[in-house]
Design an enzyme around this catalytic site. Sequence first.
Site, PDB file in Angstrom:
ATOM      1  N   LYS A  11       0.817  -1.209   0.000  1.00 13.74           N
ATOM      2  CA  LYS A  11       0.000   0.000   0.000  1.00 13.74           C
ATOM      3  C   LYS A  11       0.861   1.275   0.000  1.00 13.74           C
ATOM      4  O   LYS A  11       2.079   1.212   0.232  1.00 13.74           O
ATOM      5  CB  LYS A  11      -0.956  -0.046   1.202  1.00 13.74           C
ATOM      6  N   TYR A  51     -12.252  -2.440  -4.054  1.00 18.98           N
ATOM      7  CA  TYR A  51     -12.802  -2.634  -2.715  1.00 18.98           C
ATOM      8  C   TYR A  51     -14.332  -2.583  -2.707  1.00 18.98           C
ATOM      9  O   TYR A  51     -14.937  -2.258  -1.681  1.00 18.98           O
ATOM     10  CB  TYR A  51     -12.222  -1.600  -1.753  1.00 18.98           C
ATOM     11  N   ASN A 114      -2.132   0.384   6.641  1.00 15.96           N
ATOM     12  CA  ASN A 114      -1.678  -0.894   7.205  1.00 15.96           C
ATOM     13  C   ASN A 114      -0.807  -1.718   6.249  1.00 15.96           C
ATOM     14  O   ASN A 114      -0.784  -2.941   6.309  1.00 15.96           O
ATOM     15  CB  ASN A 114      -2.857  -1.696   7.780  1.00 15.96           C
ATOM     16  N   HIS A 117      -2.099  -5.421   1.417  1.00 15.69           N
ATOM     17  CA  HIS A 117      -3.365  -6.116   1.177  1.00 15.69           C
ATOM     18  C   HIS A 117      -3.044  -7.540   0.771  1.00 15.69           C
ATOM     19  O   HIS A 117      -2.045  -7.783   0.092  1.00 15.69           O
ATOM     20  CB  HIS A 117      -4.156  -5.454   0.039  1.00 15.69           C
ATOM     21  N   GLU A 128      -9.504 -10.812  -7.801  1.00 16.35           N
ATOM     22  CA  GLU A 128      -8.551  -9.711  -7.598  1.00 16.35           C
ATOM     23  C   GLU A 128      -7.369  -9.803  -8.558  1.00 16.35           C
ATOM     24  O   GLU A 128      -6.882  -8.777  -9.040  1.00 16.35           O
ATOM     25  CB  GLU A 128      -8.062  -9.717  -6.147  1.00 16.35           C
TER      26      GLU A 128
END
Length: 141
Positions: A11, A51, A114, A117, A128
């Site tokens: 990320k 998402y 965070n 993913h 995905e």
Amino acid sequence: MALERTLSIIKPDAVAKNVIGEIYSRFEKAGLKVVAAKMKHLSRKEAEGFYAVHRERPFFNALVEFMTSGPVMIQVLEGENAIAKNRELMGATNPKEAAPGTIRADFADSIDANAVHGSDAPETAAVEIAYFFASTEIFSR
Ligand code: RTP
Ligand code: MG
């Protein structure tokens, strides 16, 4: 045990911290192979689509904001039990709850920022992976 593929995203926070290599090293040491990769600055539309399952959640806007705040590194990981293995390496969603030595414990700052993913099941992994990669861009080894 099954040979699996999973989608991983480093990320914007972790890309900004210059720890792409450190994170790749953890994948490799755990026996996961990078079989596809691209760096990308997601558009709002791309992040919202990726998402989409979280559309109704209160954190959706913050999540899209964050995921479009800078470039991300996107990869397909392949290996035995790749989906669960990657989730194990990542640690809990909230870095405060992530086990010591996990990617999120070591590199994440908050539940929003965070670091990584990872797909959570074979069905989501397939969707995905196809969201970001054509089959000709994946190099099984
Ligand atoms: P990811 O999809 O990014 O791998 O993370 P995950 O499976 O561990 O967590 P998930 O439930 O799928 O949530 C996706 C991302 O949304 C943010 N989130 N914020 N504020 C909150 O309560 C909250 N809950 C989730 C996180 O950044 C999480 O990675
Ligand atoms: Mg998730």
